[in-house]
Design a protein around this motif. Sequence first.
Motif, PDB file in Angstrom:
ATOM      1  N   TYR A   2       0.762  -1.146   0.097  1.00 17.06           N
ATOM      2  CA  TYR A   2      -0.066  -0.021  -0.068  1.00 17.06           C
ATOM      3  C   TYR A   2       1.082   1.396   0.197  1.00 17.06           C
ATOM      4  CZ  TYR A   2      -3.972   2.966   1.352  1.00 17.06           C
ATOM      5  OH  TYR A   2      -4.816   4.068   1.271  1.00 17.06           O
ATOM      6  N   SER A   7      -2.826  -0.300  -5.495  1.00 20.68           N
ATOM      7  CA  SER A   7      -4.440  -0.308  -5.364  1.00 20.68           C
ATOM      8  C   SER A   7      -4.676  -1.595  -4.458  1.00 20.68           C
ATOM      9  CB  SER A   7      -5.295  -0.028  -6.572  1.00 20.68           C
ATOM     10  OG  SER A   7      -5.150  -1.448  -7.166  1.00 20.68           O
ATOM     11  N   GLN A   8      -5.874  -1.454  -4.041  1.00 23.48           N
ATOM     12  CA  GLN A   8      -6.199  -2.572  -3.071  1.00 23.48           C
ATOM     13  C   GLN A   8      -6.569  -3.727  -4.107  1.00 23.48           C
ATOM     14  OE1 GLN A   8      -9.663  -0.598  -1.134  1.00 23.48           O
ATOM     15  NE2 GLN A   8      -8.152   0.459   0.203  1.00 23.48           N
ATOM     16  N   HIS A  25     -10.478  -7.227  -2.152  1.00 26.20           N
ATOM     17  CA  HIS A  25     -10.005  -5.925  -2.218  1.00 26.20           C
ATOM     18  C   HIS A  25     -10.667  -5.321  -0.898  1.00 26.20           C
ATOM     19  CE1 HIS A  25     -13.602  -5.405  -4.667  1.00 26.20           C
ATOM     20  NE2 HIS A  25     -13.451  -4.085  -4.263  1.00 26.20           N
ATOM     21  N   SER A  29      -8.657  -3.439   2.286  1.00 26.09           N
ATOM     22  CA  SER A  29      -9.085  -2.059   2.674  1.00 26.09           C
ATOM     23  C   SER A  29      -9.665  -2.246   4.339  1.00 26.09           C
ATOM     24  CB  SER A  29     -10.398  -1.780   2.023  1.00 26.09           C
ATOM     25  OG  SER A  29     -11.118  -0.443   2.600  1.00 26.09           O
TER      26      SER A  29
END
Length: 92
Positions: A2, A7-8, A25, A29
Amino acid sequence: MYARGMSQRDISSTIEEIYGFFVSHEMVSDITDAVLRELDEWQNRPLSNCYSLVFVDCLYTTIRNDYETKNYAIYTILGYTIEERKSFLVCG
Protein backbone atom coordinates in the motif's frame (compact mmCIF):
# COMPACT_ATOMS: atom_id res chain seq x y z
CA MET A 1 2.48 -2.72 -0.92
CA TYR A 2 0.00 0.00 0.00
CA ALA A 3 2.84 2.38 0.88
CA ARG A 4 4.36 1.73 -2.53
CA GLY A 5 1.19 3.03 -4.19
CA MET A 6 -0.48 -0.25 -5.14
CA SER A 7 -4.27 -0.21 -5.27
CA GLN A 8 -6.28 -2.56 -3.07
CA ARG A 9 -7.18 -4.64 -6.13
CA ASP A 10 -3.49 -4.83 -7.14
CA ILE A 11 -2.57 -6.00 -3.64
CA SER A 12 -5.33 -8.63 -3.74
CA SER A 13 -4.12 -10.07 -7.05
CA THR A 14 -0.45 -9.90 -5.99
CA ILE A 15 -1.15 -11.88 -2.81
CA GLU A 16 -2.96 -14.50 -4.88
CA GLU A 17 -0.07 -14.71 -7.38
CA ILE A 18 2.64 -14.99 -4.72
CA TYR A 19 0.93 -16.98 -1.95
CA GLY A 20 -1.77 -18.85 -3.86
CA PHE A 21 -4.81 -17.75 -1.84
CA PHE A 22 -7.47 -15.15 -2.48
CA VAL A 23 -7.94 -12.02 -0.38
CA SER A 24 -10.68 -9.66 -1.52
CA HIS A 25 -9.91 -5.99 -2.07
CA GLU A 26 -12.50 -5.24 0.62
CA MET A 27 -10.46 -7.27 3.12
CA VAL A 28 -7.30 -5.39 2.09
CA SER A 29 -9.20 -2.15 2.73
CA ASP A 30 -10.39 -3.36 6.17
CA ILE A 31 -6.85 -4.40 7.16
CA THR A 32 -5.41 -1.09 5.93
CA ASP A 33 -8.01 0.89 7.90
CA ALA A 34 -7.24 -1.08 11.08
CA VAL A 35 -3.49 -0.68 10.67
CA LEU A 36 -3.79 3.07 9.99
CA ARG A 37 -5.77 3.55 13.23
CA GLU A 38 -3.14 1.64 15.21
CA LEU A 39 -0.37 3.58 13.48
CA ASP A 40 -1.99 6.88 14.47
CA GLU A 41 -2.24 5.73 18.11
CA TRP A 42 1.40 4.61 18.05
CA GLN A 43 2.60 7.88 16.52
CA ASN A 44 0.82 9.91 19.22
CA ARG A 45 1.91 7.86 22.24
CA PRO A 46 3.96 9.51 24.98
CA LEU A 47 7.71 8.89 24.91
CA SER A 48 10.09 8.38 27.80
CA ASN A 49 12.02 11.40 29.02
CA CYS A 50 15.34 9.55 28.92
CA TYR A 51 16.85 6.74 26.80
CA SER A 52 20.14 5.16 27.83
CA LEU A 53 20.88 3.76 24.34
CA VAL A 54 19.60 4.81 20.93
CA PHE A 55 20.21 2.94 17.66
CA VAL A 56 19.53 4.61 14.32
CA ASP A 57 19.29 2.87 10.95
CA CYS A 58 18.17 4.01 7.51
CA LEU A 59 16.99 2.23 4.36
CA TYR A 60 16.49 3.96 1.02
CA THR A 61 13.59 2.74 -1.08
CA THR A 62 11.61 3.89 -4.10
CA ILE A 63 7.96 4.72 -3.39
CA ARG A 64 5.27 5.75 -5.84
CA ASN A 65 3.30 8.78 -4.69
CA ASP A 66 0.71 10.56 -6.85
CA TYR A 67 1.85 8.82 -10.04
CA GLU A 68 5.53 9.64 -9.59
CA THR A 69 8.30 7.64 -8.00
CA LYS A 70 10.84 9.07 -5.59
CA ASN A 71 13.60 7.70 -3.42
CA TYR A 72 12.77 8.03 0.27
CA ALA A 73 14.84 7.43 3.38
CA ILE A 74 13.05 5.16 5.85
CA TYR A 75 14.48 5.68 9.32
CA THR A 76 14.18 3.29 12.23
CA ILE A 77 15.20 4.50 15.67
CA LEU A 78 15.23 2.07 18.58
CA GLY A 79 15.67 3.36 22.11
CA TYR A 80 16.36 1.54 25.39
CA THR A 81 15.12 3.15 28.58
CA ILE A 82 17.05 3.13 31.85
CA GLU A 83 14.75 0.25 32.93
CA GLU A 84 16.05 -1.72 29.88
CA ARG A 85 12.74 -1.60 28.02
CA LYS A 86 13.09 -1.15 24.28
CA SER A 87 10.84 1.04 22.21
CA PHE A 88 10.73 1.97 18.52
CA LEU A 89 10.90 5.75 18.55
CA VAL A 90 10.59 6.43 14.83
CA CYS A 91 9.71 4.32 11.83
CA GLY A 92 9.17 6.10 8.60
